[in-house]
Design a protein around this motif. Structure first.
Motif, short mmCIF file in Angstrom:
data_model
loop_
_atom_site.label_atom_id
_atom_site.label_comp_id
_atom_site.label_asym_id
_atom_site.label_seq_id
_atom_site.Cartn_x
_atom_site.Cartn_y
_atom_site.Cartn_z
N ALA A 52 76.46 64.38 3.57
CA ALA A 52 77.61 65.67 3.91
C ALA A 52 77.28 66.76 3.17
N SER A 53 76.44 66.77 2.67
CA SER A 53 76.10 68.38 1.99
C SER A 53 74.78 68.74 2.44
N ALA A 54 74.69 67.85 3.35
CA ALA A 54 73.62 68.16 4.20
C ALA A 54 74.33 69.38 5.89
N VAL A 55 75.64 68.77 5.64
CA VAL A 55 76.14 69.23 6.68
C VAL A 55 76.91 70.43 6.23
N ARG A 56 77.59 69.89 5.35
CA ARG A 56 78.32 71.76 4.18
C ARG A 56 77.25 72.46 4.75
N ALA A 57 76.37 72.11 4.41
CA ALA A 57 75.07 73.65 4.25
C ALA A 57 74.66 73.83 6.01
N ARG A 58 74.81 74.02 6.81
CA ARG A 58 75.08 73.73 7.79
C ARG A 58 76.07 74.21 8.35
N VAL A 59 77.07 73.60 7.76
CA VAL A 59 78.42 74.83 8.73
C VAL A 59 78.35 75.60 7.97
N ASP A 60 78.32 76.36 7.20
CA ASP A 60 78.09 77.14 6.32
C ASP A 60 77.13 78.07 6.35
N ALA A 61 75.58 77.30 7.39
CA ALA A 61 75.25 78.61 7.80
C ALA A 61 75.27 78.95 8.95
N PHE A 62 76.40 78.24 9.69
CA PHE A 62 77.46 78.72 11.42
C PHE A 62 78.10 79.94 10.92
N LEU A 63 79.14 79.70 8.99
CA LEU A 63 80.42 79.99 9.47
C LEU A 63 80.00 82.15 8.50
N ALA A 64 78.92 81.73 8.08
CA ALA A 64 77.65 82.99 7.71
C ALA A 64 77.52 83.97 8.82
N ALA A 65 77.23 83.45 10.15
CA ALA A 65 76.31 83.64 10.99
C ALA A 65 77.09 84.13 12.08
N GLY A 66 78.74 84.28 11.78
CA GLY A 66 79.74 84.97 12.14
C GLY A 66 80.41 83.76 13.06
N ALA A 67 80.30 82.57 13.35
CA ALA A 67 81.11 81.30 13.54
C ALA A 67 83.35 82.28 12.76
N ASP A 68 84.42 81.91 13.61
CA ASP A 68 85.30 81.78 12.98
C ASP A 68 85.80 80.59 12.77
N HIS A 69 85.64 79.67 13.55
CA HIS A 69 85.03 77.94 13.75
C HIS A 69 84.59 76.76 14.21
N VAL A 70 84.17 76.33 13.69
CA VAL A 70 82.83 74.68 13.68
C VAL A 70 83.26 74.13 14.58
N ALA A 71 82.68 73.25 15.46
CA ALA A 71 83.49 72.01 15.73
C ALA A 71 83.27 71.20 15.74
N VAL A 72 83.07 69.68 14.76
CA VAL A 72 82.01 69.32 14.36
C VAL A 72 82.15 68.10 15.18
N GLN A 73 80.91 68.29 15.81
CA GLN A 73 80.83 66.18 16.80
C GLN A 73 79.71 65.43 15.81
N VAL A 74 80.12 64.12 15.60
CA VAL A 74 79.82 63.40 14.56
C VAL A 74 79.24 62.23 15.85
N VAL A 75 77.56 62.05 15.53
CA VAL A 75 77.00 62.02 16.85
C VAL A 75 76.57 60.39 16.13
N LEU A 76 76.99 59.33 16.48
CA LEU A 76 76.73 58.18 15.69
C LEU A 76 75.54 56.93 16.21
N ASP A 77 74.75 56.46 16.08
CA ASP A 77 73.15 55.79 16.42
C ASP A 77 74.15 54.75 17.89
N PRO A 78 73.15 54.58 18.99
CA PRO A 78 72.55 54.40 19.70
C PRO A 78 74.24 53.17 20.24
N ALA A 79 74.06 51.97 19.67
CA ALA A 79 74.63 51.07 19.88
C ALA A 79 76.05 51.89 19.34
N ARG A 80 76.85 52.36 18.58
CA ARG A 80 77.87 52.11 17.93
C ARG A 80 78.83 53.34 19.37
N ARG A 81 77.07 54.38 20.21
CA ARG A 81 78.04 55.10 20.42
C ARG A 81 78.47 54.25 22.47
#
Length: 293
Positions: free
Chosen positions: A243-272
């Motif tokens: 989750a901390s790695a995800v937070r860092a990437r979301v923060d990078a998108f926001l710092a780059a100018g995003a107003d909102h980030v739409a997070v899509q959780v990708v599961l492993d193939p079996a669960r998907r």
């Protein structure tokens, strides 16, 4: 023509638009929980229609609901206008009509996508009860479509992009329009395993030239598309790890100018393949991400 209230973080999910009668109650319950967790917008992914978004609106009270995206080839403007007009006024205020031009291999008669989108928006504008510019956003990647999103909509909902693209999109849009990029997330501490899940998912998108052309503009090469995606490409278009790695990437998108980030959780193939809703992951990210920021 007020802009949608998207919040800082939203959930993007194909599963939320399922039409399976056996799953509708599960989806309604998930939508209600996502609202209570504090997510700002629920994005019905893939190629939804207004009826699928309406179910999410009916299951919630405050959260915005968006389509990402309604194909302008598959759903005529008159159809969207009629469906939008049937929504209750309060629901219309929470509904974001996300529109896009899809991809050549998925649409018969695909041609001149920019002109097609422009004509579609003109038809919406001509209908007094249709979604006006303040209630719609465009799945814009390149400069021309981003310009249309700036001038004829509330902003852009780019898909399969990087923080670098977000910065470029913000330059094109300027300070006013909304910018709400989608970000794919694999919550898996094992990097090799996370990349396998990401690569399996990315394989669906790499034959689509609208995406690959945009990635080429961002500095990737044809070699990055081989073998269902290079590690470099995977690491750029997915947030992989805890989750901390995800937070860092979301923060990078926001710092780059995003107003909102739409997070899509990708599961492993079996669960998907089973169509599982990633409830545990959504709950974990609700704690880690700046939902109220």
């Amino acid at each position: 023509m007020t802009k949608p209230r998207l919040g800082r973080i939203g959930v993007w999910s194909n599963e939320l638009r399922s039409d399976d009668p056996a799953r509708l109650e599960e989806i309604r319950a998930a939508a209600a929980e996502l609202e209570e967790l504090g997510y700002g917008t629920l994005w019905a992914g893939g190629s939804p229609d207004v009826s699928q978004a309406r179910r999410l609106l009916e299951a919630t009270r405050r959260v915005s609901v968006g389509t990402s995206i309604i194909s302008v080839w598959q759903h005529p403007a008159a159809e969207i206008t009629a469906a939008y007009a049937k929504l209750a006024p309060a629901a219309r205020e929470r509904f974001v009509v996300g529109l896009g031009v899809s991809h050549p291999h998925m649409v018969e008669g695909y041609a001149r996508p920019y002109s097609a989108m422009k004509a579609y928006l003109e038809e919406l504008d001509a209908a007094p009860d249709g979604p006006h510019a303040g209630r719609r956003m465009l799945a814009a990647l390149g400069p021309r479509m981003l310009g249309l999103a700036r001038d004829r909509a509330s902003g852009a909902v780019p898909y399969l992009v990087t923080a670098k693209h977000t910065a470029r999109a913000r330059e094109t849009l300027g300070e006013g329009p909304l910018l709400a990029p989608e970000l794919k997330v694999v919550l898996d501490d094992d990097l090799a395993s996370a990349r396998r899940s990401a690569r399996d998912y990315l394989a669906f998108y790499l034959p689509m030239p609208n995406y690959t052309n945009n990635l080429l503009r961002l500095g990737f090469t044809e070699r990055d598309f081989e073998g269902d995606g290079s590690d470099r490409l995977l690491d750029a278009v997915f947030a992989l790890g805890d989750a901390s790695a995800v937070r860092a990437r979301v923060d990078a998108f926001l710092a780059a100018g995003a107003d909102h980030v739409a997070v899509q959780v990708v599961l492993d193939p079996a669960r998907r393949k089973a169509g599982e809703l990633p409830l545990a992951e959504w709950r974990e990210l609700a704690v880690a991400l700046p939902l109220a920021g």
